[in-house]
Each structure stands twice: as structure tokens, then as C-alpha cells.
Design a protein around this motif. Structure first.
Motif, PDB file in Angstrom:
ATOM      1  N   LEU A  25      -0.389  15.147   3.371  1.00  0.00           N
ATOM      2  CA  LEU A  25      -1.540  15.961   3.761  1.00  0.00           C
ATOM      3  C   LEU A  25      -2.713  15.817   2.796  1.00  0.00           C
ATOM      4  N   GLU A  26      -2.446  15.544   1.543  1.00  0.00           N
ATOM      5  CA  GLU A  26      -3.511  15.404   0.543  1.00  0.00           C
ATOM      6  C   GLU A  26      -4.134  14.015   0.521  1.00  0.00           C
ATOM      7  N   ASN A  27      -3.486  13.030   1.130  1.00  0.00           N
ATOM      8  CA  ASN A  27      -3.974  11.651   1.079  1.00  0.00           C
ATOM      9  C   ASN A  27      -4.268  11.122   2.480  1.00  0.00           C
ATOM     10  N   GLN A  28      -5.239  11.726   3.121  1.00  0.00           N
ATOM     11  CA  GLN A  28      -5.599  11.335   4.482  1.00  0.00           C
ATOM     12  C   GLN A  28      -6.748  10.327   4.547  1.00  0.00           C
ATOM     13  N   GLN A  29      -7.313   9.939   3.397  1.00  0.00           N
ATOM     14  CA  GLN A  29      -8.394   8.957   3.411  1.00  0.00           C
ATOM     15  C   GLN A  29      -7.859   7.641   3.970  1.00  0.00           C
ATOM     16  N   THR A  30      -8.669   6.970   4.779  1.00  0.00           N
ATOM     17  CA  THR A  30      -8.201   5.715   5.362  1.00  0.00           C
ATOM     18  C   THR A  30      -8.610   4.535   4.485  1.00  0.00           C
ATOM     19  N   VAL A  31      -7.739   3.552   4.458  1.00  0.00           N
ATOM     20  CA  VAL A  31      -7.996   2.310   3.726  1.00  0.00           C
ATOM     21  C   VAL A  31      -7.591   1.140   4.609  1.00  0.00           C
ATOM     22  N   ALA A  32      -8.239   0.014   4.378  1.00  0.00           N
ATOM     23  CA  ALA A  32      -7.865  -1.228   5.057  1.00  0.00           C
ATOM     24  C   ALA A  32      -7.478  -2.228   3.982  1.00  0.00           C
ATOM     25  N   LEU A  33      -6.282  -2.742   4.045  1.00  0.00           N
ATOM     26  CA  LEU A  33      -5.811  -3.715   3.066  1.00  0.00           C
ATOM     27  C   LEU A  33      -6.119  -5.129   3.539  1.00  0.00           C
ATOM     28  N   THR A  34      -6.476  -5.995   2.595  1.00  0.00           N
ATOM     29  CA  THR A  34      -6.735  -7.396   2.883  1.00  0.00           C
ATOM     30  C   THR A  34      -5.789  -8.234   2.037  1.00  0.00           C
ATOM     31  N   LEU A  35      -5.052  -9.130   2.682  1.00  0.00           N
ATOM     32  CA  LEU A  35      -4.101  -9.983   1.983  1.00  0.00           C
ATOM     33  C   LEU A  35      -4.223 -11.394   2.526  1.00  0.00           C
ATOM     34  N   PHE A  36      -4.693 -12.324   1.681  1.00  0.00           N
ATOM     35  CA  PHE A  36      -4.867 -13.732   2.061  1.00  0.00           C
ATOM     36  C   PHE A  36      -5.702 -13.881   3.331  1.00  0.00           C
ATOM     37  N   GLY A  37      -6.742 -13.102   3.439  1.00  0.00           N
ATOM     38  CA  GLY A  37      -7.631 -13.198   4.590  1.00  0.00           C
ATOM     39  C   GLY A  37      -7.225 -12.351   5.777  1.00  0.00           C
ATOM     40  N   TRP A  38      -6.002 -11.851   5.789  1.00  0.00           N
ATOM     41  CA  TRP A  38      -5.542 -10.991   6.884  1.00  0.00           C
ATOM     42  C   TRP A  38      -5.936  -9.558   6.554  1.00  0.00           C
ATOM     43  N   VAL A  39      -6.614  -8.905   7.489  1.00  0.00           N
ATOM     44  CA  VAL A  39      -7.063  -7.534   7.271  1.00  0.00           C
ATOM     45  C   VAL A  39      -6.199  -6.610   8.130  1.00  0.00           C
ATOM     46  N   ALA A  40      -5.535  -5.680   7.458  1.00  0.00           N
ATOM     47  CA  ALA A  40      -4.694  -4.710   8.162  1.00  0.00           C
ATOM     48  C   ALA A  40      -5.583  -3.630   8.767  1.00  0.00           C
ATOM     49  N   PRO A  41      -5.132  -3.000   9.827  1.00  0.00           N
ATOM     50  CA  PRO A  41      -5.920  -1.896  10.385  1.00  0.00           C
ATOM     51  C   PRO A  41      -6.018  -0.746   9.391  1.00  0.00           C
ATOM     52  N   GLN A  42      -7.053   0.061   9.544  1.00  0.00           N
ATOM     53  CA  GLN A  42      -7.223   1.184   8.635  1.00  0.00           C
ATOM     54  C   GLN A  42      -6.164   2.247   8.910  1.00  0.00           C
ATOM     55  N   VAL A  43      -5.480   2.642   7.853  1.00  0.00           N
ATOM     56  CA  VAL A  43      -4.451   3.679   7.919  1.00  0.00           C
ATOM     57  C   VAL A  43      -4.634   4.603   6.724  1.00  0.00           C
ATOM     58  N   PRO A  44      -4.085   5.804   6.779  1.00  0.00           N
ATOM     59  CA  PRO A  44      -4.192   6.702   5.625  1.00  0.00           C
ATOM     60  C   PRO A  44      -3.488   6.134   4.393  1.00  0.00           C
ATOM     61  N   VAL A  45      -3.983   6.499   3.233  1.00  0.00           N
ATOM     62  CA  VAL A  45      -3.420   6.036   1.963  1.00  0.00           C
ATOM     63  C   VAL A  45      -1.940   6.387   1.879  1.00  0.00           C
ATOM     64  N   ALA A  46      -1.572   7.562   2.346  1.00  0.00           N
ATOM     65  CA  ALA A  46      -0.176   8.002   2.271  1.00  0.00           C
ATOM     66  C   ALA A  46       0.750   7.040   3.013  1.00  0.00           C
ATOM     67  N   VAL A  47       0.301   6.507   4.141  1.00  0.00           N
ATOM     68  CA  VAL A  47       1.130   5.576   4.910  1.00  0.00           C
ATOM     69  C   VAL A  47       1.366   4.302   4.106  1.00  0.00           C
ATOM     70  N   VAL A  48       0.323   3.814   3.465  1.00  0.00           N
ATOM     71  CA  VAL A  48       0.446   2.593   2.666  1.00  0.00           C
ATOM     72  C   VAL A  48       1.399   2.822   1.499  1.00  0.00           C
ATOM     73  N   VAL A  49       1.232   3.929   0.795  1.00  0.00           N
ATOM     74  CA  VAL A  49       2.075   4.210  -0.370  1.00  0.00           C
ATOM     75  C   VAL A  49       3.529   4.422   0.045  1.00  0.00           C
ATOM     76  N   LEU A  50       3.760   5.195   1.092  1.00  0.00           N
ATOM     77  CA  LEU A  50       5.136   5.441   1.533  1.00  0.00           C
ATOM     78  C   LEU A  50       5.787   4.168   2.068  1.00  0.00           C
ATOM     79  N   ALA A  51       5.008   3.310   2.736  1.00  0.00           N
ATOM     80  CA  ALA A  51       5.559   2.041   3.216  1.00  0.00           C
ATOM     81  C   ALA A  51       5.951   1.155   2.033  1.00  0.00           C
ATOM     82  N   ALA A  52       5.108   1.121   0.998  1.00  0.00           N
ATOM     83  CA  ALA A  52       5.440   0.334  -0.194  1.00  0.00           C
ATOM     84  C   ALA A  52       6.692   0.882  -0.862  1.00  0.00           C
ATOM     85  N   LEU A  53       6.827   2.202  -0.905  1.00  0.00           N
ATOM     86  CA  LEU A  53       8.017   2.823  -1.491  1.00  0.00           C
ATOM     87  C   LEU A  53       9.271   2.438  -0.715  1.00  0.00           C
TER      88      LEU A  53
END
Length: 87
Positions: A25-53
Motif C-alpha cells: 500500500l505504501e509503494n504504489q508509484q509506477t515504474v517501467a524497467l528497461t533491460l537490454f532494450g526491452w521495456v516492461a510495462p509500468q507496474v507498482p514498485v511493490a510488484v517489482v520488489v516482491l517479484a524480485a524477492l
């Protein structure tokens, strides 16, 4: 004693769920990750962090198990070599 362990486990799980919920709930800002030219869709920061975990929690034990199996193979090979040279 068994009921106490169950109660403590339930309290721990509830606290963990509350912390995760608070984090999401505290990390709802959206981010778009770029890796080797591939741009991921914008998702909340929490989704990215929890997916990495979750990915890290899955990959870590797999690499550890691979290392253990590799060590066991080396030990068996050394034992066979020592047995053959001991004749």
C-alpha cells in the motif's frame, strides 16, 4: 505446547501478511524497467520488489542444491580414486 506453537505461528503469519500489505500500500508509484532494450510495462514498485524477492527465494535454494550435489559427486569420485589407488 502444540497449541501454543500453532498460535505463535498464526500470529507470525498474520504479522508478516500485515507487513507485506503495508509495504504494497505504501509503494504504489509506477515504474517501467528497461533491460537490454526491452521495456516492461509500468507496474507498482511493490510488484517489482516482491517479484524480485520471490525469484530470489526460488533461485537461491536451487543453486545451493546444485552446489551440494556437485560436492557429493566430487567426494564420491575422490573416494573411488582413493580406493583404487589403495590396492
Amino acid at each position: 505446547m502444540r497449541n501454543l506453537k500453532r498460535a505463535l505461528a498464526a500470529v507470525f503469519v498474520l504479522l508478516l501478511a500485515a507487513v507485506v500489505l503495508f509495504f504494497v500500500l505504501e509503494n504504489q508509484q509506477t515504474v517501467a524497467l528497461t533491460l537490454f532494450g526491452w521495456v516492461a510495462p509500468q507496474v507498482p514498485v511493490a510488484v517489482v520488489v516482491l517479484a524480485a524477492l520471490i525469484i530470489g527465494l526460488a533461485v537461491g535454494p536451487l543453486l545451493g542444491a546444485y552446489g551440494v550435489q556437485r560436492s557429493k559427486r566430487k567426494i564420491r569420485a575422490s573416494a573411488r580414486e582413493a580406493a583404487l589407488s589403495g590396492r
